[in-house]
Write a protein that holds these residues in place. Structure first.
Motif, PDB file in Angstrom:
ATOM      1  N   TYR A   1       0.765  -1.219   0.117  1.00  0.00           N
ATOM      2  CA  TYR A   1      -0.071  -0.115   0.002  1.00  0.00           C
ATOM      3  C   TYR A   1       0.838   1.264   0.118  1.00  0.00           C
ATOM      4  CZ  TYR A   1      -3.077   3.757   1.653  1.00  0.00           C
ATOM      5  OH  TYR A   1      -3.626   4.878   1.711  1.00  0.00           O
ATOM      6  N   SER A   2       1.898   1.091   0.863  1.00  0.00           N
ATOM      7  CA  SER A   2       2.723   2.437   0.951  1.00  0.00           C
ATOM      8  C   SER A   2       3.514   2.766  -0.539  1.00  0.00           C
ATOM      9  CB  SER A   2       3.747   2.198   1.979  1.00  0.00           C
ATOM     10  OG  SER A   2       4.726   1.266   1.708  1.00  0.00           O
ATOM     11  N   VAL A   3       3.950   1.676  -0.997  1.00  0.00           N
ATOM     12  CA  VAL A   3       4.415   1.805  -2.430  1.00  0.00           C
ATOM     13  C   VAL A   3       3.546   2.380  -3.355  1.00  0.00           C
ATOM     14  CG1 VAL A   3       5.874   0.694  -4.165  1.00  0.00           C
ATOM     15  CG2 VAL A   3       6.427   0.311  -1.772  1.00  0.00           C
TER      16      VAL A   3
ATOM     17  N   TRP B   1       0.839   4.159  -2.991  1.00  0.00           N
ATOM     18  CA  TRP B   1       0.721   5.494  -2.549  1.00  0.00           C
ATOM     19  C   TRP B   1       1.715   6.422  -2.925  1.00  0.00           C
ATOM     20  CZ3 TRP B   1       2.996   9.028   0.982  1.00  0.00           C
ATOM     21  CH2 TRP B   1       2.264  10.204   1.295  1.00  0.00           C
ATOM     22  N   TRP B   2       3.028   5.867  -2.555  1.00  0.00           N
ATOM     23  CA  TRP B   2       4.259   6.856  -3.095  1.00  0.00           C
ATOM     24  C   TRP B   2       4.540   7.006  -4.631  1.00  0.00           C
ATOM     25  CZ3 TRP B   2       7.962   4.001  -5.814  1.00  0.00           C
ATOM     26  CH2 TRP B   2       9.239   4.712  -6.019  1.00  0.00           C
TER      27      TRP B   2
ATOM     28  N   LEU C   1       1.914   9.519  -5.566  1.00  0.00           N
ATOM     29  CA  LEU C   1       2.583  11.076  -5.113  1.00  0.00           C
ATOM     30  C   LEU C   1       3.609  11.517  -6.160  1.00  0.00           C
ATOM     31  CD1 LEU C   1       2.510  12.690  -2.545  1.00  0.00           C
ATOM     32  CD2 LEU C   1       4.573  11.416  -1.893  1.00  0.00           C
ATOM     33  N   HIS C   2       4.566  10.437  -6.586  1.00  0.00           N
ATOM     34  CA  HIS C   2       5.577  10.929  -7.483  1.00  0.00           C
ATOM     35  C   HIS C   2       5.374  11.132  -8.817  1.00  0.00           C
ATOM     36  CE1 HIS C   2       8.429  11.518  -4.093  1.00  0.00           C
ATOM     37  NE2 HIS C   2       7.864  10.784  -3.324  1.00  0.00           N
TER      38      HIS C   2
END
Lengths: 208, 252, 227
Positions: free
Chosen positions: B175-177, B179-180, B183-184
């Motif tokens: 999930y974090s990846v 989202w990251w 974001l980028h």
């Protein structure tokens, strides 16, 4: 005579080597069990498997009064001391004794009295790391003077102690067994004290 | 559960059981994977956008699919080992983890090779590639811990705990990846998300997926047998097996 | 086991750890100095321009924090393992997970909290725009407990190996990735003027979850290690 510990057909292996197999014994109130054997025969492994630090290959261990094996309750009935004294080098003798007692939830321990008993009075303010191995051992052994556990499992309790220390400890052992406690211990030194109910087990170890 | 598992808790029994299954699974893997690859690489039609370079999916997709589920199976084995005190479940870690790590590596490598014609770069910090890379690190961690201990059994237990910690973290990492990545504003061209595939491509792909599953099973069975022998080296039954027939262990 | 006994053992573990570390202050100071030095290397490497530095500041501070957590992880269980304390802890009637929680809490007090206090200095050195400061501090405050808890798992797993260093980073750094992503993402959001609180809340949630579960993993790992 009440039974405190019943061990049936215990077996243990270490690194693929059978240390002992089919080991059975019972321990009654007042018994002293002296486990003998050469270096590496598996004495420590036996003691550690009694308290669940080492996994058993086979066999059963029952503690009396009957309780679940290795449940929290019997831990209160057993006191184990291994090779290492569990004394913090940075703390003073007095702090070590106090924290040890607090950890085992024994309230109202007179730490000064305990230090006097084991002959460390006057050294209480020194960090334990500056004391000798025998003196550190004495700090650890103060537990024996307030513990309420009936069963003591002691791995080489006389290590590093001088003759006066050994006498002191044996005196304490005699009190403990007289009050209905039992002791399982290993020692390379012969006991100078003759317990009334002394049992011996010899572990050969090493057979494949 | 315990009653059902109990007969299988004996290393010797498991060793022989796996030995009986192994030839069938291996044969199945060779036939189906071989067939699927020939079908996919030689006979399936070329893609109208990507030409022949899309054919890498016949290797990439199955290995990527299983790289994750193999890690989950690793944690399941560790869980069984802890809860039912089944030491062989811990040993299964040594059998499963390297297979998973290699699948992950294949997925990463084929992804990079595919990325060159598609994105014009070998490596793109795409969410899936990044997750895959982290998964590879997790596998390597479990393996490194497994073999770090001089006592085999301690190593197996320690690696089991790590695998369980890892599997709880995987969804969070994924999930974090993702989202990251949003974001980028990562690569917008995703070759992984495609319109529905034509049957002439889908069927060879499904065959390859089945073939990879069988391949994983065959490799894991063989590795498990080796690991059982390694852990039980000093036992008499191992000596018998090794003396009589080092490969099959059937005749005794 | 009665409640007072649990409480007494927990405070005994925490007091002991606090007292030991307070007598070896370098254990607290060295990881902080490490962070400070790593942070001051970056302007030298990428140039002192505020545009570059300000953008990478949060990420650099967090990476330095992760590395320093690894650096100081050995002291969590190493001494206890060597002097036999760990063995005695596993034999306590109290749940080992509870005692492990005590150790994690002390570790955070002596490494996580000082880091939060040091952070403004790092932010200043790296010219982090003022808009990101409060978010950086918030992420450090809620994120460092995760650092302590996860480090404790890794340290407990490798304590009997004696040469944990490189192995430990292999085990732990991949697990720190979500922490790094959400924390630096939050600061970045604050810098561009969007809401940072969702990520901070998310981190707080992760932190709670980790503190809830990690003690059990640590307890299991200790039992394996003293075997």
């Amino acid at each position: 005579m009440s039974t405190l510990l019943d061990v049936q057909q215990l077996a243990s292996q270490r690194a693929g080597r059978t240390l002992f197999a089919d080991l059975s014994f019972t321990l009654n109130a007042g018994d002293v069990l002296h486990i003998e054997g050469e270096n590496g025969a598996g004495k420590s492994t036996l003691l550690r498997s009694l308290v669940g630090l080492v996994e058993l290959q086979a066999g059963t261990i029952r503690f009396f009064p009957e309780q679940l094996p290795f449940a929290q309750e019997w831990r209160q009935h057993t006191l184990f001391m291994g090779h290492k004294p569990a004394v913090k080098a940075e703390l003073t003798a007095l702090e070590n004794v106090r924290l040890q007692a607090q950890l085992t939830a024994v309230a109202n321990v007179d730490a000064w009295q305990l230090l006097e008993t084991v002959g460390l009075l006057g050294l209480e303010d020194l960090p334990a790391g500056q004391l000798s191995a025998g003196q550190q051992r004495r700090i650890a052994l103060t537990r024996l003077w307030y513990s309420k556990a009936p069963l003591w499992i002691l791995d080489e309790p006389f290590t590093a102690l001088d003759t006066r220390g050994i006498d002191l400890l044996q005196q304490r052992f005699a009190e403990h067994t007289a009050q209905g406690g039992a002791i399982v211990m290993t020692s390379h030194q012969a006991l100078t004290w003759r317990p009334e109910q002394l049992k011996r087990i010899r572990i050969q170890g090493g057979e494949l | 559960m315990w009653r059902w598992l109990h007969p299988y808790a004996k290393p010797e029994t498991v060793y022989h059981l796996l030995g009986r299954w192994l030839p069938w699974v291996t044969a199945g893997a060779v036939l189906i994977l071989g067939g699927g690859l020939v079908w996919g690489l030689l006979f399936a039609p070329a893609d109208y956008q990507q030409g022949d370079s899309y054919r890498i999916i016949f290797i990439h997709v199955p290995s990527a699919m299983f790289s994750m589920s193999i890690y989950v199976s690793l944690a399941v084995a560790a869980f069984i080992g802890r809860v039912w005190q089944l030491k062989m479940a811990d040993w299964a870690l040594a059998a499963i983890a390297p297979v998973g790590a290699v699948f992950t590596f294949i997925a990463l490598f084929t992804g990079a090779v595919w990325g060159k014609p598609m994105w014009g770069t070998w490596w793109e910090w795409d969410a899936r590639l990044t997750s895959q890379l982290i998964l590879l690190f997790l596998y390597i961690g479990v393996l490194a811990l497994y073999y770090a201990f001089s006592d085999n059994r301690t190593g197996a237990k320690a690696a089991g705990i790590l695998a369980m910690v890892g599997v709880i973290n995987i969804p969070i990492i994924r999930y974090s990846v993702e989202w990251w990545n949003t974001l980028h504003q990562g690569a917008t061209l995703t070759v992984f998300e495609r319109p529905p595939m034509a049957n002439s491509m889908l069927f060879p792909l499904l065959t390859c997926i089945l073939g990879f599953a069988l391949l994983a099973a065959a490799l894991i069975f063989q590795r498990m047998r080796t690991e059982i022998l390694r852990q039980e080296l000093r036992r008499p039954w191992v000596k018998n097996v090794l003396q009589v027939s080092p490969t099959t262990g059937e005749q005794r | 086991m009665t409640q007072p006994a649990n409480w007494s053992a927990l405070t005994a573990v925490m007091r002991r750890d606090l007292m030991v570390v307070m007598r070896r202050r370098s254990d607290i100071l060295n990881p902080l100095l490490f962070i400070l030095i790593v942070v001051s290397l970056f302007p030298l490497a990428v140039g002192p321009g505020p545009d570059i530095l300000g953008r990478i500041a949060a990420g650099v501070i967090w990476v330095a924090a992760l590395l320093s957590a690894l650096l100081g992880s050995e002291r969590l269980f190493r001494e206890d393992y060597l002097d036999g304390t760990l063995e005695q802890l596993t034999l306590q009637p109290q749940p080992l997970a509870l005692l492990a929680f005590g150790k994690i809490a002390v570790h955070w007090l002596l490494s996580g909290l000082p880091l939060v206090i040091l952070a403004p200095v790092c932010a200043l050195l790296l010219k982090l725009p003022i808009a990101g400061w409060s978010t950086l501090l918030a992420t450090l405050l809620v994120g460092t407990p995760i650092l302590s808890a996860m480090t404790a798992i890794g340290a407990a797993l490798t304590v009997s190996l004696g040469r944990g260093g490189a192995l430990l980073s292999l085990l732990l750094l991949p697990l720190f990735i979500p922490l790094l992503i959400f924390a630096s993402g939050a600061v970045e959001a604050a810098l561009v003027g969007t809401a940072a609180w969702p990520q901070v809340l998310l981190l707080a949630g992760l932190s709670l979850l980790t503190l809830l579960l990690a003690p059990f993993a640590v307890a299991a790992s200790i039992r394996v290690s003293v075997n």
